[in-house]
Design a protein around this motif. Structure first.
Motif, PDB file in Angstrom:
ATOM      1  N   PHE A   1       0.828  -1.204   0.000  1.00 56.76           N
ATOM      2  CA  PHE A   1       0.000   0.000   0.000  1.00 56.76           C
ATOM      3  C   PHE A   1       0.863   1.255   0.000  1.00 56.76           C
ATOM      4  O   PHE A   1       1.872   1.331   0.712  1.00 56.76           O
ATOM      5  N   ALA A   2       0.433   2.236  -0.772  1.00 60.62           N
ATOM      6  CA  ALA A   2       1.151   3.507  -0.833  1.00 60.62           C
ATOM      7  C   ALA A   2       1.089   4.235   0.498  1.00 60.62           C
ATOM      8  O   ALA A   2       2.034   4.917   0.895  1.00 60.62           O
ATOM      9  N   GLU A   3      -0.023   4.087   1.200  1.00 61.33           N
ATOM     10  CA  GLU A   3      -0.219   4.825   2.446  1.00 61.33           C
ATOM     11  C   GLU A   3      -1.095   4.023   3.389  1.00 61.33           C
ATOM     12  O   GLU A   3      -2.045   3.352   2.966  1.00 61.33           O
ATOM     13  N   LEU A   4      -0.783   4.085   4.665  1.00 56.25           N
ATOM     14  CA  LEU A   4      -1.625   3.487   5.701  1.00 56.25           C
ATOM     15  C   LEU A   4      -2.566   4.591   6.195  1.00 56.25           C
ATOM     16  O   LEU A   4      -2.352   5.199   7.240  1.00 56.25           O
ATOM     17  N   ASP A   5      -3.626   4.846   5.431  1.00 58.26           N
ATOM     18  CA  ASP A   5      -4.508   5.955   5.790  1.00 58.26           C
ATOM     19  C   ASP A   5      -5.510   5.541   6.862  1.00 58.26           C
ATOM     20  O   ASP A   5      -5.597   4.365   7.248  1.00 58.26           O
ATOM     21  N   ASP A   6      -6.273   6.507   7.356  1.00 57.98           N
ATOM     22  CA  ASP A   6      -7.189   6.241   8.468  1.00 57.98           C
ATOM     23  C   ASP A   6      -8.237   5.199   8.099  1.00 57.98           C
ATOM     24  O   ASP A   6      -8.603   4.350   8.925  1.00 57.98           O
ATOM     25  N   ASP A   7      -8.726   5.238   6.871  1.00 61.97           N
ATOM     26  CA  ASP A   7      -9.748   4.282   6.459  1.00 61.97           C
ATOM     27  C   ASP A   7      -9.193   2.864   6.474  1.00 61.97           C
ATOM     28  O   ASP A   7      -9.861   1.926   6.952  1.00 61.97           O
ATOM     29  N   LEU A   8      -7.977   2.677   5.986  1.00 59.43           N
ATOM     30  CA  LEU A   8      -7.367   1.344   5.988  1.00 59.43           C
ATOM     31  C   LEU A   8      -7.143   0.858   7.416  1.00 59.43           C
ATOM     32  O   LEU A   8      -7.419  -0.308   7.739  1.00 59.43           O
ATOM     33  N   ILE A   9      -6.666   1.739   8.278  1.00 60.31           N
ATOM     34  CA  ILE A   9      -6.476   1.355   9.683  1.00 60.31           C
ATOM     35  C   ILE A   9      -7.804   0.934  10.306  1.00 60.31           C
ATOM     36  O   ILE A   9      -7.897  -0.097  10.986  1.00 60.31           O
ATOM     37  N   ASP A  10      -8.848   1.718  10.097  1.00 55.71           N
ATOM     38  CA  ASP A  10     -10.154   1.394  10.673  1.00 55.71           C
ATOM     39  C   ASP A  10     -10.650   0.033  10.186  1.00 55.71           C
ATOM     40  O   ASP A  10     -11.205  -0.756  10.970  1.00 55.71           O
ATOM     41  N   ARG A  11     -10.478  -0.235   8.910  1.00 59.39           N
ATOM     42  CA  ARG A  11     -10.937  -1.513   8.361  1.00 59.39           C
ATOM     43  C   ARG A  11     -10.154  -2.690   8.950  1.00 59.39           C
ATOM     44  O   ARG A  11     -10.728  -3.746   9.243  1.00 59.39           O
ATOM     45  N   LEU A  12      -8.852  -2.517   9.125  1.00 58.00           N
ATOM     46  CA  LEU A  12      -8.036  -3.596   9.681  1.00 58.00           C
ATOM     47  C   LEU A  12      -8.395  -3.875  11.142  1.00 58.00           C
ATOM     48  O   LEU A  12      -8.500  -5.040  11.556  1.00 58.00           O
ATOM     49  N   VAL A  13      -8.572  -2.833  11.919  1.00 58.42           N
ATOM     50  CA  VAL A  13      -8.934  -3.016  13.325  1.00 58.42           C
ATOM     51  C   VAL A  13     -10.311  -3.661  13.440  1.00 58.42           C
ATOM     52  O   VAL A  13     -10.536  -4.576  14.253  1.00 58.42           O
ATOM     53  N   ALA A  14     -11.254  -3.226  12.601  1.00 55.30           N
ATOM     54  CA  ALA A  14     -12.596  -3.806  12.624  1.00 55.30           C
ATOM     55  C   ALA A  14     -12.568  -5.262  12.182  1.00 55.30           C
ATOM     56  O   ALA A  14     -13.307  -6.117  12.730  1.00 55.30           O
ATOM     57  N   PHE A  15     -11.740  -5.588  11.211  1.00 54.92           N
ATOM     58  CA  PHE A  15     -11.608  -6.964  10.732  1.00 54.92           C
ATOM     59  C   PHE A  15     -11.162  -7.884  11.864  1.00 54.92           C
ATOM     60  O   PHE A  15     -11.753  -8.945  12.101  1.00 54.92           O
ATOM     61  N   ARG A  16     -10.113  -7.472  12.563  1.00 54.27           N
ATOM     62  CA  ARG A  16      -9.584  -8.316  13.658  1.00 54.27           C
ATOM     63  C   ARG A  16     -10.613  -8.470  14.763  1.00 54.27           C
ATOM     64  O   ARG A  16     -10.736  -9.553  15.370  1.00 54.27           O
ATOM     65  N   ALA A  17     -11.379  -7.422  15.056  1.00 49.99           N
ATOM     66  CA  ALA A  17     -12.386  -7.489  16.112  1.00 49.99           C
ATOM     67  C   ALA A  17     -13.567  -8.376  15.727  1.00 49.99           C
ATOM     68  O   ALA A  17     -14.177  -9.021  16.583  1.00 49.99           O
ATOM     69  N   ALA A  18     -13.880  -8.429  14.429  1.00 49.20           N
ATOM     70  CA  ALA A  18     -15.055  -9.157  13.975  1.00 49.20           C
ATOM     71  C   ALA A  18     -14.855 -10.658  13.960  1.00 49.20           C
ATOM     72  O   ALA A  18     -15.821 -11.424  14.089  1.00 49.20           O
TER      73      ALA A  18
ATOM     74  N   GLY B   1      -7.422  -0.695  -2.284  1.00 49.63           N
ATOM     75  CA  GLY B   1      -6.443   0.365  -2.499  1.00 49.63           C
ATOM     76  C   GLY B   1      -5.017  -0.104  -2.652  1.00 49.63           C
ATOM     77  O   GLY B   1      -4.098   0.728  -2.727  1.00 49.63           O
ATOM     78  N   ARG B   2      -4.768  -1.403  -2.725  1.00 49.12           N
ATOM     79  CA  ARG B   2      -3.385  -1.856  -2.776  1.00 49.12           C
ATOM     80  C   ARG B   2      -2.768  -1.602  -4.154  1.00 49.12           C
ATOM     81  O   ARG B   2      -3.451  -1.577  -5.178  1.00 49.12           O
ATOM     82  N   LEU B   3      -1.441  -1.455  -4.159  1.00 41.07           N
ATOM     83  CA  LEU B   3      -0.712  -1.277  -5.406  1.00 41.07           C
ATOM     84  C   LEU B   3      -0.424  -2.613  -6.079  1.00 41.07           C
ATOM     85  O   LEU B   3      -0.379  -2.693  -7.307  1.00 41.07           O
ATOM     86  N   ALA B   4      -0.185  -3.644  -5.284  1.00 37.97           N
ATOM     87  CA  ALA B   4       0.133  -4.968  -5.812  1.00 37.97           C
ATOM     88  C   ALA B   4       0.016  -5.981  -4.688  1.00 37.97           C
ATOM     89  O   ALA B   4       0.018  -5.626  -3.502  1.00 37.97           O
ATOM     90  N   GLU B   5      -0.083  -7.244  -5.073  1.00 37.83           N
ATOM     91  CA  GLU B   5      -0.038  -8.346  -4.116  1.00 37.83           C
ATOM     92  C   GLU B   5       1.408  -8.819  -3.993  1.00 37.83           C
ATOM     93  O   GLU B   5       2.155  -8.840  -4.980  1.00 37.83           O
TER      94      GLU B   5
END
Length: 420
Positions: A290-307, A370-374
């Motif tokens: 990812f080009a940037e670890l923006d707030d939306d990406l952080i929120d999604r990752l934290v929510a994913f782990r919690a879910a 939003g990723r640039l590549a896998e």
């Protein structure tokens, strides 16, 4: 040859590069598909497959071509079947290191050919960036030396193009003089969102000597201690420098920090061997640069782990030396990425049903948008349609041309395959 031979697995353990070349020629004569195992950690290491299985475990020597002087790098030669734990221990005895994988059992071959995002990626770049030459057995069963000056197209392809172009029996690396490392362990018992945002802001201006890794894993994951933690490595034995850089994170409520100066080998994780006959659980999710670890990406990752209780989130900072390498210099994608991200759920029968599986897939699709590549080294299944997404378009076309030149019959297809 009988159909029975085609359905069996013939396991071989050659001791020399010449023996590897002979086995490749034999497999060609007998029309046997080839599976190459270098180190024994990746997805193709433990599952038998029809044809000839070439295990490189006997070709694992580590030789230092003169020690580094006055802070200069040294040249080291490493066998294609070596694992990074042994490499770190051997080099560390002479005050040297190469940025490698996180786990001691990761093979030098697979990690390097796929790029190699390691503990010191910001200080020294990818494992592939430290590669200066290689000896490779081609699809024709010939031994070839390659470097920036010898068969430069082939050498370019080896630095991130995977195991598509032959069997590497020797890797030549630049190893870096280092007196030791400083390691920071930050155990997180608070909302991970605040910690990740603070870490993201910190790493925008952090010295390249420091690389950080965030992991949040469940108790059932044997690869790391359960819970959320942020690890930081300073690529030198300077605990005060690391403590100073990480002070804003250590000062956060709910973060408990500890700083030590272990040997580099000691921070490599030990992956326990699976019980005989046991199949590891499936994994639903993926990874991205990812080009940037923006707030939306952080929120999604934290929510994913919690879910999902049986899930994992893993992040590593990039930039520094990783970003110094020009995009066209290697086959590896996304040199402008500043973070590597992985998230997924373990597919455990009885714990995960079809509805949950689909929700995990949907949540991961939203994250990966939003990723640039896998990153191919973290893609653990064969998905031919996904391989182009592991490279930039122009690099993928160049890799196909090189594949056509060196392996037109696709002898080496048991990988993230680039068809000729």
């Amino acid at each position: 040859m009988s159909d029975d031979r085609l359905s069996e697995t013939l396991t071989t353990r050659p001791a020399t590069a010449a023996e590897v070349a002979g086995l490749v020629r034999r497999a060609q004569q007998d029309s046997l598909p080839i599976t190459v195992v270098a180190g024994g950690h990746g997805p193709w290491s433990h599952s038998p497959s029809p044809g000839m299985r070439i295990e490189l475990t006997e070709i694992a020597g580590i030789e230092i071509d003169g020690l580094a002087l006055d802070g200069e790098d040294a040249v080291v030669h490493i066998g294609g079947g070596a694992v990074w734990g042994d490499v770190a221990a051997r080099l560390g005895a002479d005050g040297l290191a190469i940025s490698s994988g996180d786990t001691a059992t990761v093979g030098v071959g697979g990690l390097t050919l796929g790029g190699g995002i390691g503990w010191m990626v910001r200080a020294w770049g990818l494992a592939a960036d430290q590669l200066i030459g290689a000896q490779i057995v081609t699809a024709a069963g010939e031994l070839v030396e390659t470097s920036a000056d010898e068969h430069p197209d082939l050498f370019w392809a080896l630095r991130g193009g995977g195991g598509n172009f032959g069997i590497v029996t020797r890797f030549d690396f630049r190893a870096h003089p280092v007196s030791g490392i400083a390691f920071g362990d930050h155990v997180i018992s608070t909302d991970a969102t605040r910690v990740l945002r603070a870490t993201r802001d910190l790493m925008r201006e952090a010295p390249r000597e420091v690389t950080v890794t965030y992991m949040d894993v469940p108790p059932m994951d044997p690869s790391a201690p359960a819970g959320a933690r942020l690890s930081a490595v300073w690529a030198e034995n300077d605990i005060d420098a690391l403590r100073s850089v990480m002070a804003p994170i250590a000062a956060l409520d709910g973060v408990e920090a500890e700083y030590t100066t272990p040997a580099y080998r000691d921070i490599l994780l030990q992956m326990p061997e699976p019980a005989e006959g046991a199949e590891p659980p499936g994994f639903i999710g993926g990874n991205g640069l990812f080009a940037e670890l923006d707030d939306d990406l952080i929120d999604r990752l934290v929510a994913f782990r919690a879910a999902y209780p049986a899930s994992v989130v893993f992040l590593r900072s990039l930039g520094g030396a990783y970003g110094d390498v020009g995009q066209a210099e290697t086959a590896f994608p996304a040199r402008t990425a500043t973070w590597f991200v992985m998230a997924g759920g373990f597919d455990i029968p009885g714990l995960v049903d079809d509805e949950t599986r689909e929700r995990i897939r949907d949540d991961w699709r939203a994250i990966e948008t939003g990723r640039l590549a896998e990153y191919g080294n973290f893609a653990d299944t064969e998905r031919p349609d996904a391989v182009p997404g592991m490279f930039r378009a122009e690099a993928f076309e160049r890799l196909r041309e090189i594949k056509r030149a060196w392996d037109p019959q696709n002898v080496f297809a048991r990988n993230h395959n680039i068809a000729p």
